[in-house]
Write an enzyme that holds these catalytic residues in place. Structure first.
Site, PDB file in Angstrom:
ATOM      1  CE1 TYR A  31     -22.275-108.671  11.480  1.00 26.78           C
ATOM      2  CE2 TYR A  31     -21.519-106.415  11.864  1.00 26.78           C
ATOM      3  CZ  TYR A  31     -21.824-107.558  12.471  1.00 26.78           C
ATOM      4  OH  TYR A  31     -22.272-107.736  13.893  1.00 26.78           O
ATOM      5  NE  ARG A  50     -13.993-110.265  13.416  1.00 27.64           N
ATOM      6  CZ  ARG A  50     -14.385-109.538  14.397  1.00 27.64           C
ATOM      7  NH1 ARG A  50     -14.199-109.724  15.785  1.00 27.64           N
ATOM      8  NH2 ARG A  50     -14.874-108.274  14.297  1.00 27.64           N
ATOM      9  NE  ARG A  99     -35.909-116.744  -1.220  1.00 28.40           N
ATOM     10  CZ  ARG A  99     -36.291-118.100  -0.896  1.00 28.40           C
ATOM     11  NH1 ARG A  99     -37.029-119.002  -1.590  1.00 28.40           N
ATOM     12  NH2 ARG A  99     -36.078-118.344   0.561  1.00 28.40           N
ATOM     13  CG  HIS A 101     -32.711-122.418  -0.285  1.00 25.61           C
ATOM     14  ND1 HIS A 101     -33.993-122.011  -0.692  1.00 25.61           N
ATOM     15  CD2 HIS A 101     -33.066-122.171   1.010  1.00 25.61           C
ATOM     16  CE1 HIS A 101     -34.899-121.626  -0.183  1.00 25.61           C
ATOM     17  NE2 HIS A 101     -34.190-121.569   1.273  1.00 25.61           N
ATOM     18  CE  LYS A 146     -18.096-107.971  13.322  1.00 30.47           C
ATOM     19  NZ  LYS A 146     -19.225-107.892  14.322  1.00 30.47           N
ATOM     20  CD  GLU A 178     -20.760-113.752  21.313  1.00 33.06           C
ATOM     21  OE1 GLU A 178     -19.740-112.799  20.933  1.00 33.06           O
ATOM     22  OE2 GLU A 178     -21.161-114.409  20.378  1.00 33.06           O
ATOM     23  CG  LEU A 202     -17.336-112.191  16.297  1.00 31.92           C
ATOM     24  CD1 LEU A 202     -17.815-112.851  15.023  1.00 31.92           C
ATOM     25  CD2 LEU A 202     -17.597-110.879  16.594  1.00 31.92           C
TER      26      LEU A 202
HETATM   27  N1  PDD Z   1     -20.101-106.321  16.827  1.00 25.44           N
HETATM   28  N2  PDD Z   1     -19.661-110.711  20.063  1.00 25.44           N
HETATM   29  C1  PDD Z   1     -20.674-110.056  18.979  1.00 25.44           C
HETATM   30  C2  PDD Z   1     -21.833-111.023  18.707  1.00 25.44           C
HETATM   31  C3  PDD Z   1     -20.383-108.985  18.026  1.00 25.44           C
HETATM   32  O1  PDD Z   1     -21.334-108.518  17.394  1.00 25.44           O
HETATM   33  C4  PDD Z   1     -19.224-108.432  18.307  1.00 25.44           C
HETATM   34  C5  PDD Z   1     -18.938-106.976  17.477  1.00 25.44           C
HETATM   35  C6  PDD Z   1     -18.293-108.794  19.202  1.00 25.44           C
HETATM   36  C7  PDD Z   1     -17.150-108.209  19.459  1.00 25.44           C
HETATM   37  O2  PDD Z   1     -16.102-108.204  18.512  1.00 25.44           O
HETATM   38  P1  PDD Z   1     -14.995-106.865  18.055  1.00 25.44           P
HETATM   39  O3  PDD Z   1     -14.294-106.609  19.490  1.00 25.44           O
HETATM   40  O4  PDD Z   1     -14.238-107.508  17.077  1.00 25.44           O
HETATM   41  O5  PDD Z   1     -15.686-105.733  17.836  1.00 25.44           O
HETATM   42  C8  PDD Z   1     -18.499-110.007  19.938  1.00 25.44           C
HETATM   43  C9  PDD Z   1     -19.968-105.202  16.100  1.00 25.44           C
HETATM   44  C10 PDD Z   1     -19.296-104.073  16.945  1.00 25.44           C
HETATM   45  C11 PDD Z   1     -21.180-104.956  15.743  1.00 25.44           C
HETATM   46  O6  PDD Z   1     -22.295-105.919  15.365  1.00 25.44           O
HETATM   47  O7  PDD Z   1     -21.542-103.810  15.600  1.00 25.44           O
END
Ligand code: PDD
Length: 286
Positions: A31, A50, A99, A101, A146, A178, A202
């Site tokens: 996402y 990304r 389903r 895997h 992501k 993070e 991320l």
């Molecule tokens: N999340 N680290 C993680 C684990 C994240 O889920 C996110 C962003 C970031 C920051 O990434 P960016 O600057 O590209 O938004 C770092 C989004 C906003 C969310 O899950 O809603």
């Protein structure tokens, strides 16, 4: 509300996903969240790049990732979100198939979903800062993707809420990595430090923007690991993401960070960020 699902713009109530969708069964998808300011999509190129990295890492083939820009722009317009702030959520899964895997048969179309909604910024949190806790990082070893598999992030955020604070910060083997949905920064001796881009974080778009702004305003940045035992020496801490922009952490594990108020380096970066957003808002293209 009009959403986009597999090539169609339809009312949200009519949007439905098959129960065999691999996003539902396996969290087999990725996402993105993009911030729109007055109808202008912030850092859209970087988000698409990304997304391409994520799809490629998961071997999900999409013909036209660049076409998602048009989808996001149309959703902003269709939902009357061209003034104020909004977020656009995009999710792509490996599609729907009985389903098992292993991957579904070649030619199974991925599911592509996008929705835009109004975003009301919490300026008080940006101004006053937030409290956070440290939590063990129980995530997998591909945090650079992501992925929609966010259970550790969900559980960590809930733990923060139950502890009466706004967020949690992941620590793996003594290294502070993070936030649950943001990147983490410290200020030590007036210089900014953040975790290097590895498979354990991320690669945040806002993180890159912050690093660029620091070099513009003359604040040195080091992409080196921050160790948990060094946190007591931090003058300032902050989180950065698409949604929250730059949010100071003023209390960590019930101890004040620095003076216990947002520090001067964080506030300078916040101002530089606001200037960047103002430039975007005054640009002509939507
Ligand atoms: N999340 N680290 C993680 C684990 C994240 O889920 C996110 C962003 C970031 C920051 O990434 P960016 O600057 O590209 O938004 C770092 C989004 C906003 C969310 O899950 O809603």
């Amino acid at each position: 509300m009009i959403v986009y699902l597999n090539g169609q713009y339809i009312p949200r109530q009519r949007a439905s996903i098959d129960v065999d969708d691999r996003g539902f069964l396996f969290a087999d998808g990725i996402y993105e969240v993009v911030h729109s300011y007055e109808g202008h999509l912030f850092q859209m190129d970087a988000h698409l790049q990304r997304m391409e990295h994520g799809l490629c890492s998961l071997y999900i083939a999409i013909d036209d990732v660049q076409g998602i820009r048009e989808v996001a722009e149309r959703l902003i317009v269709e939902n009357s979100l061209t003034s104020g702030e909004a977020t656009v959520y995009v999710q792509i899964t490996r599609g729907s198939a009985p389903r098992t895997h292993g991957f579904p048969p070649a030619g199974t179309p991925p599911t592509v979903y996008a929705a835009a909604k109004q975003y009301i910024p919490q300026r008080d949190r940006a101004k006053e800062g937030i409290a956070a806790i440290l939590v063990p990082d129980t995530r997998w070893a591909r945090c650079d993707i992501k992925s929609v598999a966010l259970l550790p992030n969900v559980l960590a955020r809930q733990r923060a809420i139950e502890a009466g604070v706004a967020d949690a910060v992941f620590v793996r083997d003594g290294v502070v990595l993070e936030g649950t949905s943001s990147n983490f920064f410290g200020v030590f001796n007036g210089e900014v430090v953040t975790a290097p881009k590895t498979n354990y974080i991320l690669p945040g778009i806002t993180r890159d923007v912050v690093i660029g702004l620091c070099s513009e305003i003359g604040v040195p940045v080091h992409e080196t690991p921050i160790l948990e035992h060094q946190l007591g020496e931090a003058e300032e801490l902050f989180l950065a993401s698409t949604i929250v922009e730059i949010r100071p952490i003023v209390r960590l594990n019930d101890h004040p960070v620095g003076t216990g108020t947002p520090g001067p380096v964080t506030r300078r970066i916040q101002r530089a960020f606001r200037d960047l957003v103002s430039d975007l808002k005054s640009s002509t293209s939507v």
